[in-house]
Design an enzyme around this catalytic site. Structure first.
Site, PDB file in Angstrom:
ATOM      1  N   ASP A  41      49.394-101.058  14.103  1.00 56.01           N
ATOM      2  CA  ASP A  41      47.735-101.491  14.297  1.00 56.01           C
ATOM      3  C   ASP A  41      47.422-101.120  12.687  1.00 56.01           C
ATOM      4  OD1 ASP A  41      46.133-100.432  17.343  1.00 56.01           O
ATOM      5  OD2 ASP A  41      47.919-101.538  16.735  1.00 56.01           O
ATOM      6  N   ASP A  69      47.476-107.423  25.112  1.00 58.17           N
ATOM      7  CA  ASP A  69      48.049-106.544  24.459  1.00 58.17           C
ATOM      8  C   ASP A  69      49.235-105.705  25.448  1.00 58.17           C
ATOM      9  OD1 ASP A  69      46.121-103.600  23.044  1.00 58.17           O
ATOM     10  OD2 ASP A  69      48.258-104.202  22.848  1.00 58.17           O
TER      11      ASP A  69
HETATM   12  O1  2OZ Z   1      42.462-101.018  22.269  1.00 56.16           O
HETATM   13  C1  2OZ Z   1      42.887-102.013  21.638  1.00 56.16           C
HETATM   14  C2  2OZ Z   1      43.383-102.012  20.355  1.00 56.16           C
HETATM   15  C3  2OZ Z   1      43.619-103.354  19.196  1.00 56.16           C
HETATM   16  O2  2OZ Z   1      43.592-104.229  20.323  1.00 56.16           O
HETATM   17  C4  2OZ Z   1      45.007-103.271  18.628  1.00 56.16           C
HETATM   18  O3  2OZ Z   1      45.059-104.494  17.941  1.00 56.16           O
HETATM   19  C5  2OZ Z   1      46.181-103.103  19.533  1.00 56.16           C
HETATM   20  O4  2OZ Z   1      47.406-103.187  18.809  1.00 56.16           O
HETATM   21  C6  2OZ Z   1      45.840-102.102  20.525  1.00 56.16           C
HETATM   22  N1  2OZ Z   1      44.609-101.395  20.311  1.00 56.16           N
HETATM   23  C7  2OZ Z   1      44.910 -99.766  20.088  1.00 56.16           C
HETATM   24  S1  2OZ Z   1      43.501 -99.114  19.473  1.00 56.16           S
HETATM   25  N2  2OZ Z   1      46.098 -99.394  20.573  1.00 56.16           N
HETATM   26  C8  2OZ Z   1      46.458 -98.142  20.411  1.00 56.16           C
HETATM   27  C9  2OZ Z   1      46.545 -97.419  19.437  1.00 56.16           C
HETATM   28  C10 2OZ Z   1      46.815 -95.951  19.466  1.00 56.16           C
HETATM   29  C11 2OZ Z   1      47.229 -95.623  20.405  1.00 56.16           C
HETATM   30  F1  2OZ Z   1      47.734 -94.286  20.196  1.00 56.16           F
HETATM   31  C12 2OZ Z   1      47.373 -96.247  21.503  1.00 56.16           C
HETATM   32  C13 2OZ Z   1      46.751 -97.507  21.696  1.00 56.16           C
END
Ligand code: 2OZ
Length: 400
Positions: free
Chosen positions: A200, A139
């Site tokens: 996401d 990530d």
């Molecule tokens: O914490 C991990 C989660 C998942 O692995 C998703 O697949 C990744 O795209 C990243 N991820 C998240 S929730 N990312 C994220 C989503 C919203 C935000 F405001 C800040 C980070």
């Protein structure tokens, strides 16, 4: 990435969308991110026929980690939730004939605030190899996207140096796109087996529609990047959860097949309803998704809520492809929409004609020529998925 892996889009189960960062194993032991959850899903992947259908990887996402590294600076799993440790979990998954995936972040922390790999790239790559990891999702939270052009290839270098084959899933482009940087897809597909280039996925039809629009509106950029060993990743399958209707679930499965996308389910396999299970295990749709040519499909028509998408597939006769055609109805005006089109208008020009069948209903349309018209009724927020298999001229004779 030319590491001999992901020659077709990876298939498996990924915890994140359905189980998120639930670390409360005291009050919610059945659903928290724990070794128990992944062992149960591994068992069900085999027992319920998903493995037989092609689903192979069990992938841990964020929140598996302890809050600190060990005394030697190595990553370690949360000791309460993963008491046996990752190596034992990976061994268990392997004992089921499955492969094991894990998550980290090119940054100081993972998105959920656990230790990231910055400063420990070589150590962490070696740790994953020692644990028997087969797939790494990296990530991109808590780092500067501009550093990713160097960082992602660097970690891939260390993964490769371990000598253990590991699929490398990168979030590199999506974080650069968020920060207004044009991704360098030549570099990305050279360093990664798959990559996230959009938001996401969330548990809603609205989320699926935003992905459909992105993959259609940006197809001239992203479609040419896909091929055996290097795939666009529109994120997880949410079929069987709470937000999609049956029709919308068939639509997600259809679009992920048209796009040659990874098929990474994120669903509670312990409670999934049989009609949703059938969509995920549909052999004909999976065969399209796994077609050996690895050509990503495109949107060829979009008007008044009706879209038509076409993916070239095998068999091929003298440069004439077979095709999978998806008729997608984005409308919600209650009644199914009738769509009629001449096969030639879809780009189906093979003189010998095509054997046509519906991949969800198995309806057989017989052999149609380029001049024949095809008419389908598409349900609101639903899809009709037809396969046009090139017929050699002699095959046509018996049907006359
Ligand atoms: O914490 C991990 C989660 C998942 O692995 C998703 O697949 C990744 O795209 C990243 N991820 C998240 S929730 N990312 C994220 C989503 C919203 C935000 F405001 C800040 C980070």
């Amino acid at each position: 990435l030319d590491n001999g892996l992901a020659r077709t889009p990876p298939m498996g189960w990924l915890a994140w969308e359905r189980f998120r960062c639930n670390t409360d194993c005291v009050n919610d032991p059945e659903n928290c991110i724990s070794e128990r959850l992944f062992m149960q899903m591994a068992d069900l992947l085999v027992k319920d026929g998903y493995k037989a259908a092609g689903y192979e990887y069990i992938i841990v996402d964020d929140c598996w980690l302890a809050k600190t590294r060990d005394s030697k600076g190595r990553l370690q799993a949360d000791p309460e939730r993963f008491p046996s440790g990752i190596k034992v979990l990976a061994d268990y998954v392997h004992s089921k004939g499955l492969k094991f995936g894990i998550y980290e972040d090119y940054g100081n922390y993972t998105c959920a605030g656990y230790p990231g790999i910055l400063g420990y790239l070589e150590t962490d790559a070696n740790t994953f190899a020692e644990w028997g990891v087969d797939y790494v999702k990296l990530d991109g939270c808590y780092s500067h996207p501009i550093d990713m052009d160097q960082g992602y290839p660097e970690f891939g270098y260390h993964l490769n140096l371990t000598g253990r084959p590991m699929i490398y899933s990168c979030s590199w482009p999506v974080y650069q796109i968020y920060s207004g940087i044009e991704p360098n897809y030549t570099a990305i597909k050279g360093a990664c087996n798959l990559w996230r280039n959009f938001d996401d996925i969330q548990d809603s039809w609205q989320s699926i529609q935003s992905v459909i629009d992105y993959y259609g509106d940006n197809q001239d950029i992203i479609v040419p990047q896909a091929g055996p060993g290097h795939w666009n990743d529109p994120d997880m399958l949410i079929i069987g959860n709470f937000g999609l209707s049956y029709e919308q679930s068939k639509s997600q499965m259809a679009m992920w097949a048209i796009w040659a996308s990874p098929l990474l389910m994120s669903v509670d396999l312990r409670t999934i309803r049989n009609d949703y299970k059938a969509i995920l295990k549909n052999k004909k749709i999976i065969a399209v998704n796994q077609d050996i040519l690895g050509i990503q499909g495109r949107r060829i028509y979009k008007d008044r809520g009706i879209e038509i998408w076409a993916r070239p597939i095998t068999p091929v006769i003298r440069n004439d492809f077979s095709y999978c055609i998806a008729f997608l109805n984005r409308r919600t005006d209650g009644t199914p929409s009738e769509v009629s089109v001449i096969n030639r208008e879809l780009g189906l020009t093979h003189a010998g004609g095509y054997r046509v069948d519906d991949l969800y209903t198995d309806k057989d349309y017989g052999i149609l020529s380029p001049e024949d018209k095809i008419t389908v009724d598409v349900n609101p927020s639903g899809v009709v998925m037809l396969r046009f298999t090139v017929a050699s001229a002699f095959q046509k004779a018996p049907y006359l």
